[in-house]
Design a protein around this motif. Structure first.
Motif, PDB file in Angstrom:
ATOM      1  N   TRP A 130      56.779 -69.599 -33.075  1.00 34.61           N
ATOM      2  CA  TRP A 130      55.676 -69.686 -32.119  1.00 34.61           C
ATOM      3  C   TRP A 130      54.350 -69.830 -32.856  1.00 34.61           C
ATOM      4  O   TRP A 130      54.232 -69.471 -34.024  1.00 34.61           O
ATOM      5  CB  TRP A 130      55.642 -68.469 -31.202  1.00 34.61           C
ATOM      6  CG  TRP A 130      55.133 -67.183 -31.813  1.00 34.61           C
ATOM      7  CD1 TRP A 130      53.870 -66.690 -31.735  1.00 34.61           C
ATOM      8  CD2 TRP A 130      55.880 -66.224 -32.585  1.00 34.61           C
ATOM      9  NE1 TRP A 130      53.758 -65.495 -32.391  1.00 34.61           N
ATOM     10  CE2 TRP A 130      54.985 -65.171 -32.920  1.00 34.61           C
ATOM     11  CE3 TRP A 130      57.196 -66.149 -33.026  1.00 34.61           C
ATOM     12  CZ2 TRP A 130      55.369 -64.084 -33.680  1.00 34.61           C
ATOM     13  CZ3 TRP A 130      57.574 -65.057 -33.764  1.00 34.61           C
ATOM     14  CH2 TRP A 130      56.688 -64.031 -34.097  1.00 34.61           C
ATOM     15  N   PRO A 132      50.069 -69.208 -32.166  1.00 33.01           N
ATOM     16  CA  PRO A 132      49.073 -68.637 -31.248  1.00 33.01           C
ATOM     17  C   PRO A 132      48.204 -69.751 -30.648  1.00 33.01           C
ATOM     18  O   PRO A 132      47.843 -70.718 -31.335  1.00 33.01           O
ATOM     19  CB  PRO A 132      48.257 -67.708 -32.142  1.00 33.01           C
ATOM     20  CG  PRO A 132      48.437 -68.238 -33.527  1.00 33.01           C
ATOM     21  CD  PRO A 132      49.799 -68.861 -33.578  1.00 33.01           C
ATOM     22  N   SER A 133      47.907 -69.593 -29.370  1.00 25.50           N
ATOM     23  CA  SER A 133      47.125 -70.635 -28.686  1.00 25.50           C
ATOM     24  C   SER A 133      45.643 -70.532 -28.984  1.00 25.50           C
ATOM     25  O   SER A 133      44.891 -71.486 -28.788  1.00 25.50           O
ATOM     26  CB  SER A 133      47.349 -70.548 -27.166  1.00 25.50           C
ATOM     27  OG  SER A 133      46.952 -69.261 -26.686  1.00 25.50           O
ATOM     28  N   THR A 195      50.358 -60.363 -38.580  1.00 25.19           N
ATOM     29  CA  THR A 195      49.747 -60.729 -37.294  1.00 25.19           C
ATOM     30  C   THR A 195      48.219 -60.782 -37.383  1.00 25.19           C
ATOM     31  O   THR A 195      47.565 -61.471 -36.590  1.00 25.19           O
ATOM     32  CB  THR A 195      50.166 -59.716 -36.206  1.00 25.19           C
ATOM     33  OG1 THR A 195      49.781 -58.401 -36.618  1.00 25.19           O
ATOM     34  CG2 THR A 195      51.667 -59.764 -35.976  1.00 25.19           C
ATOM     35  N   ALA A 202      51.331 -70.433 -37.619  1.00 20.98           N
ATOM     36  CA  ALA A 202      52.558 -70.234 -36.838  1.00 20.98           C
ATOM     37  C   ALA A 202      53.349 -69.088 -37.469  1.00 20.98           C
ATOM     38  O   ALA A 202      53.068 -68.654 -38.600  1.00 20.98           O
ATOM     39  CB  ALA A 202      53.383 -71.520 -36.789  1.00 20.98           C
ATOM     40  N   ILE A 218      55.406 -60.584 -31.215  1.00 20.57           N
ATOM     41  CA  ILE A 218      54.852 -61.633 -30.354  1.00 20.57           C
ATOM     42  C   ILE A 218      53.704 -61.076 -29.513  1.00 20.57           C
ATOM     43  O   ILE A 218      52.647 -61.715 -29.347  1.00 20.57           O
ATOM     44  CB  ILE A 218      55.959 -62.227 -29.457  1.00 20.57           C
ATOM     45  CG1 ILE A 218      56.975 -62.987 -30.316  1.00 20.57           C
ATOM     46  CG2 ILE A 218      55.369 -63.148 -28.401  1.00 20.57           C
ATOM     47  CD1 ILE A 218      58.197 -63.437 -29.559  1.00 20.57           C
ATOM     48  N   THR A 221      50.548 -60.684 -31.722  1.00 18.61           N
ATOM     49  CA  THR A 221      49.837 -61.949 -31.979  1.00 18.61           C
ATOM     50  C   THR A 221      49.133 -62.436 -30.713  1.00 18.61           C
ATOM     51  O   THR A 221      48.054 -63.056 -30.784  1.00 18.61           O
ATOM     52  CB  THR A 221      50.819 -63.032 -32.478  1.00 18.61           C
ATOM     53  OG1 THR A 221      51.866 -63.223 -31.516  1.00 18.61           O
ATOM     54  CG2 THR A 221      51.412 -62.642 -33.811  1.00 18.61           C
ATOM     55  N   ALA A 222      49.728 -62.156 -29.557  1.00 19.33           N
ATOM     56  CA  ALA A 222      49.082 -62.568 -28.297  1.00 19.33           C
ATOM     57  C   ALA A 222      47.779 -61.808 -28.092  1.00 19.33           C
ATOM     58  O   ALA A 222      46.771 -62.374 -27.639  1.00 19.33           O
ATOM     59  CB  ALA A 222      50.030 -62.321 -27.130  1.00 19.33           C
ATOM     60  N   GLU A 227      47.803 -66.135 -26.220  1.00 20.48           N
ATOM     61  CA  GLU A 227      49.200 -66.295 -25.800  1.00 20.48           C
ATOM     62  C   GLU A 227      49.942 -67.280 -26.721  1.00 20.48           C
ATOM     63  O   GLU A 227      49.374 -68.296 -27.135  1.00 20.48           O
ATOM     64  CB  GLU A 227      49.283 -66.788 -24.359  1.00 20.48           C
ATOM     65  CG  GLU A 227      49.115 -65.692 -23.323  1.00 20.48           C
ATOM     66  CD  GLU A 227      50.223 -64.647 -23.413  1.00 20.48           C
ATOM     67  OE1 GLU A 227      51.403 -65.026 -23.538  1.00 20.48           O
ATOM     68  OE2 GLU A 227      49.896 -63.436 -23.382  1.00 20.48           O
ATOM     69  N   PRO A 228      51.194 -66.944 -27.057  1.00 18.76           N
ATOM     70  CA  PRO A 228      51.932 -67.797 -27.989  1.00 18.76           C
ATOM     71  C   PRO A 228      52.456 -69.076 -27.337  1.00 18.76           C
ATOM     72  O   PRO A 228      52.752 -69.104 -26.144  1.00 18.76           O
ATOM     73  CB  PRO A 228      53.095 -66.902 -28.423  1.00 18.76           C
ATOM     74  CG  PRO A 228      53.328 -66.023 -27.240  1.00 18.76           C
ATOM     75  CD  PRO A 228      51.976 -65.782 -26.625  1.00 18.76           C
ATOM     76  N   ARG A 262      57.450 -64.387 -21.278  1.00 17.95           N
ATOM     77  CA  ARG A 262      57.479 -65.011 -22.600  1.00 17.95           C
ATOM     78  C   ARG A 262      58.928 -65.173 -23.037  1.00 17.95           C
ATOM     79  O   ARG A 262      59.622 -64.147 -23.147  1.00 17.95           O
ATOM     80  CB  ARG A 262      56.739 -64.154 -23.630  1.00 17.95           C
ATOM     81  CG  ARG A 262      55.268 -63.947 -23.338  1.00 17.95           C
ATOM     82  CD  ARG A 262      54.690 -62.946 -24.312  1.00 17.95           C
ATOM     83  NE  ARG A 262      53.272 -62.676 -24.016  1.00 17.95           N
ATOM     84  CZ  ARG A 262      52.665 -61.519 -24.275  1.00 17.95           C
ATOM     85  NH1 ARG A 262      53.342 -60.515 -24.819  1.00 17.95           N
ATOM     86  NH2 ARG A 262      51.395 -61.365 -23.988  1.00 17.95           N
TER      87      ARG A 262
END
Length: 475
Positions: A130, A132-133, A195, A202, A218, A221-222, A227-228, A262
């Motif tokens: 994944w 991160p956005s 993180t 990624a 996850i 990191t979000a 959000e991933p 998720r």
């Protein structure tokens, strides 16, 4: 007339030894049979003790194996499990290859020692990728698919080469040059550091679908970077085709969180099995017993350890990438050997051994009683010789004395037969001689009785009968 020396039965223990070994030999034979039977039963039903290499300390793998070992002990079945702590799956394999462990918990894509077979699947590990956005107000991440990883940095959880090699396979099959992707590996104790590393574009983790560590990473990191975006391995089927140790799988929607969901949709990925392996040299019966016990305790273990529910049977196809151990395959396919199939050779061996022991006991009895047989033969010969002495007896008292001596010999002979020192044939021969002796006694008593009636003396020798015969004729 004294009793003829031919009929005298000496009473001293040195000349008349009576070896009453019958009861003792029977007891010795019974004890030998019981000893062999108990030894065989102990060997057949003694639990097999297997050492299993697992690690690192405190890991889910070690926790599960310790629970399995405890369940085996409580069940009291055919197998006992002794965990051997290792630093990780690589050391577990080294312990297995060095003969310091009988089983090992390893990842299926590691380089196995020669002739290593799978026994059970502890779980199926999924590759989770994944990106991160990005935080609100910050530029959105350009990594939305694996093909976009070219020139970026990836943080990998897990030391060693296994995850790194797997990533390289995924990148290469996806059309990305692995040399143009920078990787940084983190141990499980450094996930928080990973993180927080803003230089990473990624992340990659490999584990069970319900692994809490993956879900927590996850989520972390979000919180920190938005959000991933889960990266789908669209070439998973091609990878599984070219690399049989990997399998094409899907991560279901909501596997790592329900709110927010998720991932929000199913994701195609690669899976690799986490296995219990054993050398092919390990006994088929022992491995079959272990596999049977493992799947017998799995339901009860799953109540306290959800990870136990992931235990599965290995692939028993002969063309499998990592073949199942013949013992495990026999249990899974229902082809386990029956009791007679397993132990018929040993049973026949015990029968032959007992037969041999019986022959040895018979020979020993025959050897120890040789003096009794010789003494019995001597008594028979004496009795046969004494018949002539009976015919020369001059009084009923002499005949009574000789009859008493013959009775002693008879008692001696019957005792020898009862003890097994002499056979039925010897007793029958003795009976013929004894019958002749008794007939001689009867005849001689009649002669003496007639002689006493006429008043004529009975003399020794054949002439003594002449007056009797004459006298009887005169009457």
């Amino acid at each position: 007339m004294p009793v003829p020396s031919d009929l005298s039965v000496k009473r001293d223990a040195s000349s008349r030894r009576r070896y009453r070994f019958g009861p003792w030999l029977a007891l010795a034979r019974l004890l030998s049979i019981l000893t062999v039977a108990l030894a065989l039963a102990y060997w057949l039903w003694q639990p097999a003790t297997l050492r299993i290499a697992v690690g690192p300390a405190g890991s889910d793998d070690q926790t599960l194996v310790l629970a399995i070992a405890k369940a085996f002990d409580a069940k009291g079945g055919a197998v006992r499990l002794v965990p051997v702590e290792a630093d990780g799956t690589l050391q577990s394999l080294n312990l297995l290859g060095a003969g310091k462990a009988d089983l090992a918990v390893v990842r299926g894509d590691l380089a196995m020692p020669p002739d290593t077979n799978s026994v059970a699947i502890l779980r199926r590990n999924f590759v989770v990728l994944w990106a991160p956005s990005g935080r609100k107000g910050a530029p959105r991440s350009k990594v939305t698919e694996i093909a976009a990883l070219n020139g970026h940095r990836i943080g990998i959880v897990g030391l060693g080469d296994a995850n790194l090699n797997l990533l390289r396979v995924i990148l290469a099959e996806s059309g990305v040059n692995p040399q143009k992707v920078t990787t940084t590996q983190f141990g499980t104790d450094r996930i928080a550091e990973m993180t927080q590393d803003s230089t990473l574009d990624a992340f990659m983790m490999v584990g069970a679908i319900d692994d809490k560590v993956i879900a927590e990473t996850i989520a972390a990191t979000a919180r920190l970077r938005g959000e991933p975006k889960f990266l789908s391995v669209d070439v998973s089927e091609a990878i599984a085709e070219r690399h049989p140790l990997y399998e094409s799988e899907e991560i279901p929607a909501g596997a790592f969180a329900a709110t927010p969901q998720r991932p929000d949709d199913k994701i195609e990925t690669i899976a690799v099995n986490h296995l219990i392996v054993a050398p092919s040299s390990l006994s088929d019966d022992t491995v079959a017993a272990f596999t049977r016990e493992l799947f017998a305790v799995r339901p009860s273990l799953a109540k306290d350890l959800p990870g136990a529910s992931h235990i599965q049977k290995p692939d028993t196809d002969k063309d499998a990438a990592l073949p199942a151990h013949p013992g495990a395959a026999a249990y899974i396919d229902g082809n386990e050997r029956s009791f007679m199939d397993k132990y018929s050779d040993y049973i026949w061996g015990v029968v032959l051994l007992l037969s041999g022991l019986g022959s040895v006991a018979a020979w020993l009895r025959h050897y120890l009683r040789r003096e009794e047989r010789s003494l019995n033969a001597l008594h028979r010969d004496r009795l046969l010789t004494a018949i002539s002495s009976v015919r020369e007896a001059t009084s009923l008292d002499d005949l009574a004395s000789m009859q008493s001596a013959a009775d002693d010999i008879l008692r001696e002979t019957l005792a020898c037969h009862e003890d097994g020192a002499i056979e039925d044939g010897d007793l029958a021969a003795f009976g013929l001689v004894l019958a002749q002796f008794h007939q001689a006694i009867v005849d001689r008593r009649a002669v003496i009785a007639r002689t006493d009636d006429t008043g004529a003396p009975v003399k020794s020798g054949g002439a003594a009968l002449q007056p009797v015969a004459i006298s009887t004729a005169a009457r």
